[in-house]
Structures are given as structure tokens and as C-alpha cells.
Design a protein around this motif. Structure first.
Motif, PDB file in Angstrom:
ATOM      1  N   ARG A 172       0.810  -1.447  -0.224  1.00  0.00           N
ATOM      2  CA  ARG A 172       0.066  -0.258   0.161  1.00  0.00           C
ATOM      3  C   ARG A 172       0.534   1.349   0.082  1.00  0.00           C
ATOM      4  O   ARG A 172       2.211   1.482   0.500  1.00  0.00           O
ATOM      5  N   MET A 173       0.226   2.174  -0.450  1.00  0.00           N
ATOM      6  CA  MET A 173       1.293   3.103  -0.852  1.00  0.00           C
ATOM      7  C   MET A 173       0.364   4.964  -0.419  1.00  0.00           C
ATOM      8  O   MET A 173      -0.803   4.240  -1.175  1.00  0.00           O
ATOM      9  N   VAL A 174       0.932   5.942  -0.969  1.00  0.00           N
ATOM     10  CA  VAL A 174       0.372   7.110  -0.396  1.00  0.00           C
ATOM     11  C   VAL A 174       1.107   8.162  -1.218  1.00  0.00           C
ATOM     12  O   VAL A 174       2.333   8.201  -0.526  1.00  0.00           O
ATOM     13  N   ILE A 231       1.413  15.636   7.547  1.00  0.00           N
ATOM     14  CA  ILE A 231       0.819  14.086   7.072  1.00  0.00           C
ATOM     15  C   ILE A 231       1.113  12.886   7.815  1.00  0.00           C
ATOM     16  O   ILE A 231       0.227  12.024   8.120  1.00  0.00           O
ATOM     17  N   GLY A 232       2.311  13.273   9.196  1.00  0.00           N
ATOM     18  CA  GLY A 232       2.627  11.795   9.694  1.00  0.00           C
ATOM     19  C   GLY A 232       1.815  11.827  11.435  1.00  0.00           C
ATOM     20  O   GLY A 232       1.564  11.012  11.282  1.00  0.00           O
ATOM     21  N   THR A 233       1.242  12.651  11.090  1.00  0.00           N
ATOM     22  CA  THR A 233       0.084  13.385  12.666  1.00  0.00           C
ATOM     23  C   THR A 233      -0.872  12.643  12.108  1.00  0.00           C
ATOM     24  O   THR A 233      -1.056  11.412  13.681  1.00  0.00           O
ATOM     25  N   VAL A 234      -0.993  12.914  10.919  1.00  0.00           N
ATOM     26  CA  VAL A 234      -2.821  12.794  10.364  1.00  0.00           C
ATOM     27  C   VAL A 234      -2.718  11.247  10.938  1.00  0.00           C
ATOM     28  O   VAL A 234      -3.879  10.360  11.136  1.00  0.00           O
ATOM     29  N   MET A 235      -1.208  10.244   9.931  1.00  0.00           N
ATOM     30  CA  MET A 235      -1.891   9.058   9.213  1.00  0.00           C
ATOM     31  C   MET A 235      -1.577   8.320  10.850  1.00  0.00           C
ATOM     32  O   MET A 235      -1.892   7.222  10.855  1.00  0.00           O
ATOM     33  N   GLY A 236      -0.877   8.706  12.027  1.00  0.00           N
ATOM     34  CA  GLY A 236      -0.708   7.777  13.509  1.00  0.00           C
ATOM     35  C   GLY A 236      -2.444   8.610  14.109  1.00  0.00           C
ATOM     36  O   GLY A 236      -2.020   7.235  14.262  1.00  0.00           O
ATOM     37  N   SER A 237      -2.562   9.616  13.995  1.00  0.00           N
ATOM     38  CA  SER A 237      -4.708   9.841  14.736  1.00  0.00           C
ATOM     39  C   SER A 237      -4.992   8.316  14.185  1.00  0.00           C
ATOM     40  O   SER A 237      -5.942   8.557  14.485  1.00  0.00           O
ATOM     41  N   ASN A 256       0.839   3.150  10.348  1.00  0.00           N
ATOM     42  CA  ASN A 256       2.454   3.478  10.167  1.00  0.00           C
ATOM     43  C   ASN A 256       2.527   3.814   8.961  1.00  0.00           C
ATOM     44  O   ASN A 256       2.828   2.670   8.290  1.00  0.00           O
ATOM     45  N   ILE A 257       3.691   4.124   8.970  1.00  0.00           N
ATOM     46  CA  ILE A 257       4.367   4.580   7.826  1.00  0.00           C
ATOM     47  C   ILE A 257       5.460   3.931   8.000  1.00  0.00           C
ATOM     48  O   ILE A 257       6.779   3.446   8.708  1.00  0.00           O
ATOM     49  N   ALA A 258       5.679   3.095   6.620  1.00  0.00           N
ATOM     50  CA  ALA A 258       7.200   2.404   6.791  1.00  0.00           C
ATOM     51  C   ALA A 258       7.915   3.169   6.134  1.00  0.00           C
ATOM     52  O   ALA A 258       9.326   2.382   6.001  1.00  0.00           O
ATOM     53  N   GLY A 259       8.020   3.678   4.987  1.00  0.00           N
ATOM     54  CA  GLY A 259       8.544   4.388   4.058  1.00  0.00           C
ATOM     55  C   GLY A 259       8.381   5.483   3.582  1.00  0.00           C
ATOM     56  O   GLY A 259       6.695   5.965   3.636  1.00  0.00           O
ATOM     57  N   MET A 260       9.494   6.461   2.893  1.00  0.00           N
ATOM     58  CA  MET A 260       9.211   8.033   2.634  1.00  0.00           C
ATOM     59  C   MET A 260      10.454   8.418   1.854  1.00  0.00           C
ATOM     60  O   MET A 260      11.446   8.369   2.063  1.00  0.00           O
ATOM     61  N   ASP A 282       1.574   0.187   5.871  1.00  0.00           N
ATOM     62  CA  ASP A 282       1.495  -0.547   5.930  1.00  0.00           C
ATOM     63  C   ASP A 282      -0.327  -1.725   6.509  1.00  0.00           C
ATOM     64  O   ASP A 282      -0.568  -1.896   6.289  1.00  0.00           O
ATOM     65  N   THR A 283      -1.166  -0.609   6.957  1.00  0.00           N
ATOM     66  CA  THR A 283      -2.619  -0.940   6.626  1.00  0.00           C
ATOM     67  C   THR A 283      -2.863   0.351   5.724  1.00  0.00           C
ATOM     68  O   THR A 283      -2.916   1.384   5.304  1.00  0.00           O
ATOM     69  N   GLU A 284      -4.780  -0.020   5.004  1.00  0.00           N
ATOM     70  CA  GLU A 284      -5.792   1.003   4.059  1.00  0.00           C
ATOM     71  C   GLU A 284      -5.540   1.783   5.421  1.00  0.00           C
ATOM     72  O   GLU A 284      -5.550   2.105   6.032  1.00  0.00           O
TER      73      GLU A 284
END
Length: 528
Positions: free
Chosen positions: A451-453, A467-473, A477-481, A499-501
Motif C-alpha cells: 500500500r502506498m500514499v 501528514i505523519g501526525t494525521v496518519m498516526g492518529s 504506520n508509515i514504513a517508508g517515505m 502498512d495498512t489501508e
């Protein structure tokens, strides 16, 4: 997976399938409703010439991935229907080439020296030595109609015996013909020049009765050999021309109707030699075609490219290792491009730069099309992807250049909805490590997978943190950037492996910020 075998093949082929873990069912008496019922649960179907694989059969085979023909000829398989249903059709063109070529040479000698006729009379007690004045092959001209694999092998063998070779084949280059010692000529010229004419064409509407009365007249005084496909030669006309002396003789191993009917005129003309379709009947050939077909069925069921696919892009076995890593790369680039465009597809361009541009890339292009169409939830694979593009009016172009500025090889997939277009470039690091290296004008080094964004945003402090904060909330989980920008303070593009949808709520929250230009969620189903 289940593989249904409806015509006998060598045990070696069945063993290959079983060793690959497939459930092999053999039934050589199937026809009609029984065949339809049996094929309904099959993933692979293996036939020879005895089973008619019609559109009805292919429609019944809802799970079919591949039909394997243990031999060369596929007259009994509806290839158009197979393509419509996304079913691969593959044959085994190499397995019996040598056997078929050797039988053709044997039949040529038999016709030239009247070997079967003399044999029969001697067995009957006649010493008919003075009745048979044969023809030598040395110094004579061999005409070859159809310079495919078998035709080429026959030409090479008889060229080495001192024959001059002329050939008719509208689909082969003069350079290729010259390499095997043949001179390409027009059809009528081939017939007129030949002392011995050997036929090696498939049976199609265009080749049915290709050689009849008028053509046989051009071969006057010569011999005709057909060990290819029945129906290419008008059998009634041939029998008449041999019987009235227009031709010196003929030898046939294949017939329009098999077994050969008892009332066939071919059986009653002494200088016509017939054998019951023995061209591939050697132990080695039968084993070769069986194992080759089984290998291709196993490859298809494993989701791997099929070397001898007839209705899907194919590739020479020796070249396949060079393009194999690019097949998945092209598919992934197509998937990324179509999910980023998010519009009606009108045009697709697949471009090749560098070393890959020197290869035959039809299979790679088909994989790119598969990648483009699959996220649109069309029922697509490498077999029907080009047909889907044509049916839906999607323009497809392919381009190549040996020049590549930054990479040894580069594949670009560009998609357009008529107004906007988007390009995704991919390459391989260290030979087989895939990377997305450019999205439109943004240079990235993204690892494609899962999965990618992809976000577009203004290039200013705090945006990546947001972006990281919103994803975490939202529990993502961000695996790579992988980040890129046009210029300081301009627009930036970032690719995130997650890692997830990503829930819709997360994307909506991000797009609610004025600094975020766009957010695209991409799934690659496990990636490469």
C-alpha cells in the motif's frame, strides 16, 4: 489446481504436472456435455488434435487459465474465443520439429526412389528392378512453402544434401531466409522452380486448398510432399495430377479428413505415398511435446509468463531472462499511473529507454496494460489486455530509444484521459530491485509494494509532520517515505509506504488543509 488432459500425452508430461502439485485428470473419451462438465472445474486443459476446443468449451471453463496443445497445430482451438475469455493458448512448436523434419526428408527420399512401391512388390515375390528409375536429390531444387520452424529445418537438411532451396513465406525476412540457404521468391515462382515441393503452412481459411489444379500444373514433372497440415493441398486434384503423369509422385502424412477415408483417391494411385500422420511419432518427440506443454501449463497456473503463448505476447526462451525482471516493473508502473490519474482512460504510452529498448518487449507492454486496467476492475490479464484496449477505444503506443540519460534501462508508462496525462517511470537497481524513479516531473526513489500514499503539497515547513501526525492518529504506520520537490518553496510530491489501508477520513482530513494539493491511495496487492 486441476489440469484436465483429454488426449493422450507421454507420461513424462503428466509427471511434470503432478510434481508441480497439480491434480491431473485424464479422460480421453470426453465429448459434448461430458466435456463441458469436466472442463467447468479445470484450471488447465491439455489437448492434442482429437479435442475440439470451441467457444462453448471455453465458456464452460470458467476457471480456465490456459489451453495447452501438445504439438504445433491449433486448428482445433478457437483462439479468438480463448482471447475473449482471457485464456492463454500455447503450443509446443519445438518438441516435434526434428521428428517432423526428419519424416519430411524420409518421405522426400521415398517419393524420389519409389521405396514403398518397390518394397511391396518385392514382398509379393516380384524382382521389379527395371521398373523403378529414381531421381537423385543432389542438384535438384527444393521449393518450401512456409519457412517456419519445420520448414527451416527441412531446408537446412536438404541444402546439406546438395539441393538448391527456394521458398515462399510472406512473413519471413530475406536475411533470415539467406541465413538458412534459401532464396525467397513469390508463390508461383516457387512452384515453377521446384523439382520437389514441401509444404509447411498451418491450415487457415487462407491456406485451405492453397495448392490445387492450377498450382499443381506449375509443378509439372515434380514431386509434392506434405507432412504439415491436411487440407492445404487439394487431395482429389493431387491424385489426378499424379495419375495422369503431370506430377512424378507425391508423399503425404496429413489429410483433410483423418483417418483417411477408404474411398480416398490417394489410396489408389501407385505413385502417391501415404503414412498415417507419423510426423511427430517418435519417442523423443512425444516426450518433448508433453513436457514442454506441461511446463507451460505449470507456468501459467503459477502466474508466470508462457514462452509459446499464441494469443498473448510471447518471447524467445533465450531472451526471457533479460526481460523477466521488467515484466513486474511495467505492471506496477501501470498500476501506479492509473490510480494517480483517476480519470477516464483514453491513451496509454509505454516507452523504453536504454538496454531494454533492444529487446522484444511485447510481453512487457502487455503487462503494463494489465497494470493500467486492473485497478479499473476490468477482467484483464496479459492475454486480453491488448484486446481490451482496442475494444474500449484506448489508444496504445509503444516507443523505444537506446539513449537513457540517467539509467541503464528505464520504462515509462504514460496515461491520459484526453485532457490530463501522468507519467510514471520505473527502473531496476542492481539488476532486479524495482524502483519508481519519477512521477511526472518529480524525481523519487520509491520502493513499490503493498500500500502506498502519494501526496502533493506546498513545499514548506510542517507539512510532512502534519501528514505523519494525521496518519498516526488514524492508526496508519508509515514504513517508508520518498520525497521530491520542483523547487524550494514550490510544490512537492511524497510517496509513503504504509502498512495498512488508509481510511477515507484520513485522506479527507489531509485534503482539508490548504497546504495539501492532493492525496492518492494506491494498492499494489503485495507489489513486486
Amino acid at each position: 489446481m486441476k489440469v484436465l488432459v483429454t488426449d493422450p500425452i507421454a507420461d513424462a508430461g503428466l509427471s511434470v504436472l503432478r510434481e508441480a502439485g497439480h491434480d491431473v485428470e485424464t479422460n480421453y473419451e470426453l465429448e459434448g456435455e461430458a466435456l463441458l462438465e469436466a472442463v467447468s472445474s479445470a484450471h488447465g486443459l491439455i489437448v492434442r488434435s482429437g479435442t475440439e476446443v470451441t467457444r462453448e468449451v471455453l465458456e464452460a471453463g470458467e476457471n480456465l487459465v490456459i489451453v495447452g496443445r501438445a504439438g504445433i497445430g491449433v486448428d482445433n482451438i478457437d483462439i479468438d474465443a480463448a482471447t475473449d475469455h482471457g485464456v492463454i493458448v500455447a503450443n509446443a512448436p519445438e518438441g516435434n520439429v526434428r521428428a517432423a523434419a526428419e519424416h519430411t526428408v524420409a518421405m522426400t527420399f521415398a517419393a524420389a526412389r519409389s521405396i514403398p512401391q518397390a518394397h511391396v512388390r518385392l514382398k509379393a515375390g516380384e524382382w521389379a528392378k527395371s521398373d523403378y528409375l529414381g531421381a537423385e536429390l543432389n542438384g535438384k531444387t527444393l521449393g518450401v512453402v512456409g519457412l517456419g520452424r519445420v520448414g527451416q529445418e527441412v531446408a537446412k537438411k536438404l541444402d546439406s544434401l546438395g539441393m538448391d532451396i527456394v521458398a515462399y513465406d510472406p512473413y519471413i525476412s530475406e536475411e533470415r531466409a539467406e541465413r538458412i540457404g534459401a532464396e525467397l521468391v513469390e508463390f508461383e515462382a516457387c512452384l515453377e522452380a521446384a523439382d520437389f515441393l514441401t509444404v509447411h503452412t498451418p491450415l487457415t481459411p487462407e491456406t485451405e486448398d492453397l495448392i490445387s489444379d492450377a498450382e499443381l500444373e506449375l509443378l509439372e514433372g515434380g514431386y509434392l510432399i506434405n507432412c504439415a497440415r491436411g487440407g492445404v493441398v487439394d487431395e482429389d486434384a493431387l491424385a489426378a495430377k499424379v495419375e495422369d503423369g503431370t506430377l512424378s509422385g507425391a508423399a503425404l502424412d496429413v489429410f483433410a479428413e483423418e483417418p483417411l477415408p477408404e474411398d480416398s483417391p490417394l489410396l489408389y494411385v501407385e505413385d502417391v505415398i501415404v503414412t498415417p500422420h507419423l510426423g511427430a511419432s517418435t519417442e523423443a518427440a512425444q516426450e518433448n511435446v508433453a513436457t514442454s506443454t506441461a511446463d507451460q501449463v505449470s507456468a501459467a497456473l503459477a502466474g508466470e509468463p508462457v514462452i509459446n503463448a499464441l494469443n498473448a505476447p510471447s518471447v524467445d526462451e533465450s531472451a526471457f531472462p533479460r526481460i523477466e525482471p521488467y515484466i513486474g516493473l511495467a505492471e506496477t508502473a501501470g498500476k501506479v499511473a492509473t490510480q494517480l490519474l483517476e480519470g477516464r482512460m483514453e491513451r496509454i504510452e509505454v516507452a523504453y529507454e536504454g538496454e531494454i529498448a533492444a529487446e522484444e518487449v511485447d510481453l512487457v507492454t502487455a503487462s503494463a496494460l494489465k497494470g493500467v486496467f486492473e485497478p479499473l476492475e476490468w477482467q484483464v490479464n496479459a492475454v486480453n489486455a491488448p484486446q481490451i484496449a482496442e475494444d474500449r477505444g484506448v489508444e496504445v503506443t509503444e516507443s523505444k530509444t537506446r539513449q537513457a540519460e540517467d539509467f541503464q534501462s528505464l520504462i515509462s508508462v504514460t496515461v491520459s484521459d484526453g485532457d490530463d496525462e501522468l507519467t510514471v517511470d520505473g527502473t531496476l537497481f542492481a539488476g532486479d530491485d524495482p524502483r519508481i524513479v519519477r512521477i511526472d516531473s518529480y524525481r523519487v526513489d520509491a520502493i513499490p509494494g503493498g500500500r502506498m500514499v502519494v501526496t502533493r503539497n506546498t513545499d514548506e515547513p510542517g507539512v510532512i509532520g502534519l501528514i505523519g501526525t494525521v496518519m498516526g492518529s488514524h492508526g496508519v504506520n508509515i514504513a517508508g517515505m520518498f520525497n521530491a520537490r520542483e523547487a524550494i518553496g514550490g510544490e512537492a510530491l511524497t510517496v509513503y509506504n504504509v502498512d495498512t489501508e488508509v481510511p477515507d477520513a484520513a485522506r479527507e482530513e489531509l485534503e482539508g488543509d490548504d497546504r495539501i494539493i492532493g492525496v492518492s491511495y494506491i494498492t499494489l496487492d503485495g507489489g513486486l
